[in-house]
Design a protein around this motif. Sequence first.
Motif, short mmCIF file in Angstrom:
data_model
loop_
_atom_site.label_atom_id
_atom_site.label_comp_id
_atom_site.label_asym_id
_atom_site.label_seq_id
_atom_site.Cartn_x
_atom_site.Cartn_y
_atom_site.Cartn_z
N VAL A 70 17.17 -25.39 3.07
CA VAL A 70 17.10 -24.04 2.51
C VAL A 70 15.98 -23.93 1.48
N PHE A 71 15.89 -24.94 0.61
CA PHE A 71 15.01 -24.79 -0.55
C PHE A 71 13.65 -25.50 -0.46
N ALA A 72 13.53 -26.54 0.40
CA ALA A 72 12.25 -27.29 0.44
C ALA A 72 11.18 -26.43 1.11
N PRO A 73 9.92 -26.62 0.74
CA PRO A 73 8.84 -25.90 1.43
C PRO A 73 8.89 -26.21 2.92
N SER A 74 8.62 -25.20 3.74
CA SER A 74 8.87 -25.36 5.18
C SER A 74 8.03 -26.45 5.82
#
Length: 334
Positions: A70-74
Amino acid sequence: MSLARRQDRVTPSLAAAALACVAPADAYELQSVLRAQGPVARDIAVLSWVMFGSAAVILVVVMALTLYAVFAPSERWRRIEGERLVFWGGAVFPVLALSGLLVYAINVGTLPRVEPALRIAVTGKQFWWEVRYPDSDPARAIVSANEIHLPVGQLVEISVRTTDVLHSFWVPNFAGKIDMIPGRVNVLRLQADKPGVYRGQCAEYCGAQHARMAFHVVAQPPAEFEAWRLRERLPAREPADPSLRLGRAAFLTAGCGACHAIRGTEARGDVGPDLTHLGGRRFLAAGTLKNDVGGLIAWIADSQGLKPGNPMPSFQQLDGETLHALALYLASLR
Ligand code: CUA
């Protein structure tokens, strides 16, 4: 006055009086799977903690991955997602983890290949437990109810069956549940580490009084157990005391012998519990009441008020003196 009217009048006061006789919780060890007693229960407790720990680790990893997704850069996430993650995380890891846990759990659940020191047969009935200690010589066999005595430190095999509906035999401190299935005999083993009284209960809904279908396991030092066993084999002695004799006569004339046996008398009924050594048991009516003269009076006079739907009728036709004598006699059967 009709019997129904009379019951209305008598039952509430008797039931209130009987509340004072309710089986007290301090008469036995705390009933809990977390207070594992003996090797069988300890194996189960360790198995539970291993399962709980493994599940917790997996949950933490899955939650961490979810948060990362959800939160890490894609572009970072893209580096670990894809077919490799599905293969290792979604197939290989669950197969290995679940297979390992399965093998371990089967191993824990397999009966050890050692001869038990003692065999006991327990039959579930609505709503009590018949307890038999078989012997190659039938004269040495024991029949009791709702209380299982066993020697500390010895492996005991308990075979369970039922003569009516499904029940389940469970002493949480000692072992897992085992179902009592019509037409089948199931076997469970347990061993007590230290003396004490442990509570067990029916763990399968079996009718209106399922909740009042408890029993107690009395773990004793071997010498004490042997003394108990010798005493249980004896028939009931004929009392000399006049009030006990009155109670004995009342037992035989009121029809109690149609359902109950007292060895040494002509009462041979086998519908209800064998009462030959009733006075030596701690509780009445499968853990419902304390076993003393007060509890016995309450139970005989108002068994339907205390445990509605159990097979024993309330004996409200007995006068006070007879009822008291009957309870004294039953309490004297040790
Ligand atoms: Cu027997 Cu529930």
